[in-house]
Design a protein around this motif. Structure first.
Motif, PDB file in Angstrom:
ATOM      1  N   TRP A 221      10.125  -8.554   8.110  1.00 11.15           N
ATOM      2  CA  TRP A 221       9.229  -7.436   8.436  1.00 11.15           C
ATOM      3  C   TRP A 221       9.975  -6.179   8.879  1.00 11.15           C
ATOM      4  CZ3 TRP A 221       9.809 -11.742  11.592  1.00 11.15           C
ATOM      5  CH2 TRP A 221      10.272 -11.518  12.884  1.00 11.15           C
ATOM      6  N   THR A 222      11.252  -6.324   9.226  1.00  8.61           N
ATOM      7  CA  THR A 222      12.037  -5.174   9.679  1.00  8.61           C
ATOM      8  C   THR A 222      12.735  -4.460   8.509  1.00  8.61           C
ATOM      9  OG1 THR A 222      14.040  -6.488  10.059  1.00  8.61           O
ATOM     10  CG2 THR A 222      12.457  -6.331  11.879  1.00  8.61           C
ATOM     11  N   SER A 254       4.419  -0.617   8.369  1.00  5.92           N
ATOM     12  CA  SER A 254       5.020  -0.149   9.613  1.00  5.92           C
ATOM     13  C   SER A 254       4.276   1.094  10.071  1.00  5.92           C
ATOM     14  CB  SER A 254       6.504   0.195   9.410  1.00  5.92           C
ATOM     15  OG  SER A 254       7.228  -0.936   8.972  1.00  5.92           O
ATOM     16  N   ASN A 262       5.598  -3.182  13.352  1.00  8.48           N
ATOM     17  CA  ASN A 262       6.049  -3.738  12.084  1.00  8.48           C
ATOM     18  C   ASN A 262       5.238  -5.011  11.874  1.00  8.48           C
ATOM     19  OD1 ASN A 262       8.302  -2.121  10.960  1.00  8.48           O
ATOM     20  ND2 ASN A 262       9.225  -2.553  12.948  1.00  8.48           N
TER      21      ASN A 262
END
Length: 623
Positions: A221-222, A254, A262
């Motif tokens: 997710w980052t 995001s 996020n």
């Protein structure tokens, strides 16, 4: 050479802090490992940041990582990071005092945190003291990134600590936890590995347990969406969802405002609740800077989105001192609203992009959106655009949206109509749709028990009221042609006989009906049941009656109105029978009433009805 050792008393506040943390604040011992890993990751991040500008970092060749070693024989747990490290002064300042001008206030708040959720952030080194939950003695061996000599901090967590010189250390910090007798299992590899995978699987630095990297799954997710392959998404979904299938939908987004978020959310392919596996628990985990805060979080999404799986990570989340509970309800509520609204917008986009694909989702998970529509006023409008139902103008088996209904509405139509039934065939064979069919007005078919509750709670859509077709006060405007035809057409009963029949029916059916009235909407059927209470449809009454029955409560019945069609041959003949053979007319009237109740989906006494039916049939065959 004599090693210089100094002894220091803990600051009074630290003594209180240790007592609170060890005995009351943390509810699970496992989190001490999470706290120490989190601190180690922070130290590595600080060094990485410092290295951007500094040119003389000590041990610059040493890789940035976290190492955990276990000694089952000597009952120790050791965690080492190659991060920024601490000097002698920093060891004393960071681990012996609370560097905070309002320390008494801080301690009073901390004590209160043992009882309830408060807005406290672990910024005073409190996470480190969690080591004393499992350790009878803790050693901290550290050497600063600036190359100054290393030192060892040691304490049993009571009144004092020592600091000794310790030559030969590499850059970073090593914490040795000498485990209490009842905590020896924290020197077992299987247990520590399970804790790391639960809480710290996505830490951005390698975590080695006995020289094996444990956190092999990336915090997807980052990363930038453009850099992630479909297969990586599928693999991540299988990991966080503990499943073997592929997701139906995924949403990766995001946001910086109003909160830093996020999120990576997945919709599964199966609804396990309808498959008989019981009520699902939330499948979304809450993280703060890649550290698990709340597994299967019930706080971050409304309950009606419990079918989702994935992760939400927000740097803005405040945590109580143990990271065991979320305490700033206003902030968590804002986060929940932002994520919920974004997911509903995503569903609306998908419905426009691929209508058939969305119908697959609707048939599997639509029941959850209906649950939301009955419980969430805040998201009511968004959910209204996502609802799907069959209608008189839709293809069988292919639900349509309320927006589609609006496009087909007559220019002067002010209301959206719906009627409940067990099936499309049952609805279309019933009396409620006759006038809608005659006037070419679309009517929505609600075929699930909850549907009428959904549309009743929704109330209106795009300024058009949602109205059930079984309401007693329903008025469908006549066309000009119908008004002219009505003036030219006889009812078949003069006003005197009509009024006499209505009065007689009201008296005969007094135990079941509130009123008997001439229908302005029946075309062919002889009669139908309508609801004087415009807020309670027959379907809603049926659901509530079933609920009362399950709870062992008596049936609570409310009287309905009976509308009759004076043009219908059966009703005309009933008027004659009432005058010539009242006893038989009573049976016919009650049978007409029972038939109308059944068509409304309401309960009748089957034994009485069958017996009456045989009497009527016997009379019919006798001629």
């Amino acid at each position: 050479m004599t090693v210089k050792t100094t002894t220091h008393e803990f600051q009074a506040e630290i003594k209180k802090l240790l007592d609170i943390v060890i005995h009351s604040l943390y509810t699970e011992r496992d989190v001490f490992i999470r706290e120490l890993i989190s601190n180690a990751a922070d130290a590595l991040e600080k060094l990485r940041h410092e290295s951007i500008t500094a040119t003389d970092v000590f041990d610059a060749h040493v890789p940035l990582e976290i190492n955990i070693t276990l000694d089952d024989k000597n009952h120790t747990f050791t965690i080492t990071d190659t991060g920024i490290g601490m000097s002698r002064h920093e060891l004393e300042a960071n681990l012996g005092t609370i560097a905070h001008s309002g320390s008494n206030t801080f301690l009073s708040q901390l004590a209160e945190a043992a009882k309830k959720d408060v807005n406290l952030i672990g910024q005073f080194g409190v996470g480190f003291y969690a080591a004393f939950m499992a350790g009878s003695r803790v050693l901290v061996q550290s050497r600063s990134w600036d190359g100054s000599e290393g030192h060892e901090w040691a304490s049993d967590g009571t009144g004092s600590f020592t600091i000794s010189e310790m030559p030969g250390l590499r850059r970073g910090t090593r914490i040795v936890v000498e485990l209490k007798e009842d905590a020896h299992d924290y020197a077992q590899k299987w247990k520590v590995e399970a804790i790391i995978k639960q809480y710290s699987a996505f830490v951005s630095f390698p975590i080695k347990l006995e020289d094996e990297i444990v956190n092999t799954v990336q915090a997807l997710w980052t990363r930038n969406k453009a850099e992630i392959t479909d297969q990586e998404y599928v693999d991540f979904y299988k990991f966080v969802g503990n499943t073997i299938d592929e997701p139906m939908y995924r949403l990766h987004f995001s946001a910086d405002a109003p909160l830093a978020i996020n999120a990576l959310l997945f919709v599964p392919k199966e609804n396990f609740e309808v498959l008989g596996f019981g009520r699902m628990e939330s499948g979304v985990n809450l993280y703060c800077q890649r550290i698990l805060i709340d597994q299967h979080s019930e706080n971050i999404l409304p309950e009606w989105l419990r079918f989702l799986k994935g992760v939400v990570d927000s740097e803005d989340l405040p945590l109580n001192i143990s990271r065991q509970a979320l305490q700033d309800n206003a902030l968590v509520g804002k986060l929940r609203r932002v994520i919920t609204k974004r997911f509903l917008k995503f569903l609306e986009e998908e419905a426009k992009r691929d209508a058939d694909g969305y119908l697959t989702f609707w048939k599997t998970f639509g029941i959850f959106l209906k649950e939301g529509a009955t419980s969430s006023f805040e998201h009511r409008d968004d959910l209204g655009r996502l609802l799907r139902f069959e209608s008189s103008k839709s293809e069988p088996g292919k639900p349509v949206g309320l927006a589609d209904y609006l496009l087909r509405m007559n220019p002067d139509q002010q209301e959206i109509y719906y009627i409940n039934g067990t099936s499309r065939a049952a609805i279309e064979a019933g009396p409620y749709v006759e006038m809608f069919r005659k006037r070419d007005i679309e009517i929505i078919y609600t075929m699930e028990p909850v549907d009428d509750f959904v549309l009743s709670h929704l109330g209106e859509f795009e300024g058009k009221k949602l109205v059930s077709a079984d309401r007693a006060d329903l008025a469908i405007p006549e066309t000009e042609e119908e008004k002219k035809a009505d003036g030219d057409q006889e009812d078949g009963l003069d006003s005197t006989r009509s009024e006499a029949l209505l009065a007689w029916l009201k008296k005969t059916l007094a135990d079941g009906v509130q009123d008997v009235i001439v229908s302005k909407r029946l075309v062919d059927a002889p009669a139908m049941i309508v609801n004087p209470d415009s807020h309670m449809t027959s379907s809603m009454q049926r659901v509530l009656a079933a609920s009362r029955f399950e709870k062992g409560l008596g049936l609570e019945t409310s009287k309905k109105n009976l509308e009759i069609n004076l043009r219908n041959p059966l009703i005309k003949r009933l008027a004659d029978l009432q005058e010539t053979d009242e006893e038989f007319a009573v049976d016919v009237a009650r049978q007409i009433y029972d038939n109308a109740m059944i068509q409304a989906g309401l309960v009748v006494d089957p034994l009485i009805m069958v017996e009456r039916n045989y009497k009527i049939l016997n009379r019919a065959v006798q001629g």
